[in-house]
Design an enzyme around this catalytic site. Sequence first.
Site, PDB file in Angstrom:
ATOM      1  N   GLN A  57       0.844  -1.204   0.000  1.00  0.00           N
ATOM      2  CA  GLN A  57       0.000   0.000   0.000  1.00  0.00           C
ATOM      3  C   GLN A  57       0.877   1.250   0.000  1.00  0.00           C
ATOM      4  OE1 GLN A  57      -3.127   0.160  -0.508  1.00  0.00           O
ATOM      5  NE2 GLN A  57      -4.131  -1.667   0.283  1.00  0.00           N
ATOM      6  N   CYS A 116     -10.445  -0.844  -3.424  1.00  0.00           N
ATOM      7  CA  CYS A 116      -9.939   0.465  -3.857  1.00  0.00           C
ATOM      8  C   CYS A 116     -10.863   1.065  -4.913  1.00  0.00           C
ATOM      9  CB  CYS A 116      -8.498   0.389  -4.337  1.00  0.00           C
ATOM     10  SG  CYS A 116      -8.193  -0.869  -5.551  1.00  0.00           S
TER      11      CYS A 116
HETATM   12  C1  SAM Z   1      -4.600  -4.617  -3.809  1.00  0.00           C
HETATM   13  S1  SAM Z   1      -3.306  -5.784  -3.686  1.00  0.00           S
HETATM   14  C2  SAM Z   1      -3.548  -6.365  -2.027  1.00  0.00           C
HETATM   15  C3  SAM Z   1      -2.378  -7.097  -1.427  1.00  0.00           C
HETATM   16  C4  SAM Z   1      -2.432  -7.299   0.098  1.00  0.00           C
HETATM   17  N1  SAM Z   1      -3.708  -7.788   0.566  1.00  0.00           N
HETATM   18  C5  SAM Z   1      -2.055  -6.029   0.831  1.00  0.00           C
HETATM   19  O1  SAM Z   1      -2.810  -5.604   1.722  1.00  0.00           O
HETATM   20  O2  SAM Z   1      -0.983  -5.463   0.560  1.00  0.00           O
HETATM   21  C6  SAM Z   1      -3.885  -7.064  -4.707  1.00  0.00           C
HETATM   22  C7  SAM Z   1      -2.988  -8.280  -4.786  1.00  0.00           C
HETATM   23  O3  SAM Z   1      -3.683  -9.281  -5.560  1.00  0.00           O
HETATM   24  C8  SAM Z   1      -2.784  -9.889  -6.468  1.00  0.00           C
HETATM   25  N2  SAM Z   1      -3.655 -10.323  -7.578  1.00  0.00           N
HETATM   26  C9  SAM Z   1      -4.192  -9.555  -8.557  1.00  0.00           C
HETATM   27  N3  SAM Z   1      -5.020 -10.290  -9.305  1.00  0.00           N
HETATM   28  C10 SAM Z   1      -5.000 -11.544  -8.799  1.00  0.00           C
HETATM   29  C11 SAM Z   1      -5.656 -12.756  -9.143  1.00  0.00           C
HETATM   30  N4  SAM Z   1      -6.478 -12.805 -10.172  1.00  0.00           N
HETATM   31  N5  SAM Z   1      -5.420 -13.861  -8.399  1.00  0.00           N
HETATM   32  C12 SAM Z   1      -4.553 -13.802  -7.348  1.00  0.00           C
HETATM   33  N6  SAM Z   1      -3.909 -12.681  -6.962  1.00  0.00           N
HETATM   34  C13 SAM Z   1      -4.126 -11.573  -7.682  1.00  0.00           C
HETATM   35  C14 SAM Z   1      -1.764  -8.819  -6.799  1.00  0.00           C
HETATM   36  O4  SAM Z   1      -0.543  -9.416  -7.197  1.00  0.00           O
HETATM   37  C15 SAM Z   1      -1.646  -8.070  -5.466  1.00  0.00           C
HETATM   38  O5  SAM Z   1      -0.645  -8.631  -4.670  1.00  0.00           O
END
Ligand code: SAM
Length: 403
Positions: free
Chosen positions: A232, A357
Amino acid sequence: MPSSSIEWLFPDGAGGARLERGVVRIPGGLPGDLVRWRPDGGRETAMVGALEAIERPSPERITPPCPWDSACGGCDLSALSGAGRLAALSRVAARAFGVDVDPPFFASPRAEGHRARIKLAIDGPAVGFRGERSHVIVPIEACRVARPEVVEALARLRPWVAEHGAGLESVEIRSDGARAVFAFTSNGPVQRSAFAALGDVALDGVVVAGDPTLTLRVAGLALRASPRSFYQVNLEVNERLVACVAGHVASLNPERVLDLYSGIGNLTLPIAALGVPVVAVEREGQATADLRANDRAWTVGRPKRAVIEVVEVNVERLDVARVAFDVAVLDPPRAGAPGVLERVTRQRPKGIVYVACDPVNAARDVRPLLKQGYRITSIECFDMFPETRHFETVVVLRRGNGA
Ligand SMILES: C[S@@+](CC[C@H](N)C(=O)[O-])C[C@H]1O[C@@H](n2cnc3c(N)ncnc32)[C@H](O)[C@@H]1O
């Protein structure tokens, strides 16, 4: 030409006003403004208006504090005062989720100097932000919303790119609050020997100079973040967001938690710290490697039941039926998680904590659950991205009528 009072913001930051037969979206209008506009598309009940003049500015309208204003594609609501922006965005969240009461908003402790990551485009010797909906690079010299160590790294970067920018496509300056590192991507041959002069650098996810892996401090834990791993952008607001999510999970009294889109474990470890086993699902290999390393490195103050299972897969491909859990947490990217919650709720978890978000996409994902015996029990907003229309929302859903 009609005049209208702007009453609210649409999620894309445009002003909204009522018409006799519908509403009008006026980009550039802010709540409290009286504006003159001309029709510029849409239909009679949902028109689009082009702003012609601000006849009476909103009391919350301010002079944007940055010389680039929003020309860099960044701070699109910097003409709205902090309090005015939070009130307007809280309304955006309420409208998205169809609730009458505007949710509480946690303000960023740092009004400026809060962004720990900025992504810049590179084109030959030029480096800067890309303008909104444009390919033009705006070559900023500094950025007042970036943390001081990020701004200092930007000052070192600009002359370096002017000399060695060939073959580079973008760079993210990433800070953990203590030091800033560089993560470049390339689109052609690059002069690799030049990176050492810059400091700690990764190219296309691979270390090329120094140590570009960061250590973030979250909820009293140390979390490793490799160059490709998400974290973040606002470290102080993240601390509050994590506490909020962990608090809601604790109040659901879970046996086992499913943490979808887990990244490096920003939510996973603080949830496990409640003494609950967690299954964490993430697709990015560097992030799962970080999460496993963060899990291994966490030895002090760790409850016995804090067992973390990491599954590296696309959430869309996860066989949810094979995972045991009674509370689900999800934190997807901006597009939300279409279709995912339907599969999650087949396991009848007693609670779901959704970190969003994009409130519109999250509301779309949550809506079908309201017909399956779930109800929204809490909505809270977090000012992760001050001066912009973007924010984080934590939505809690519980199954049945329990408190
Ligand atoms: C908004 S971030 C949240 C990460 C974590 N929960 C944090 O608080 O920092 C979204 C995460 O989902 C992963 N991601 C995006 N699309 C995905 C998918 N289809 N399946 C699994 N992971 C995914 C990204 O790599 C990223 O690490």
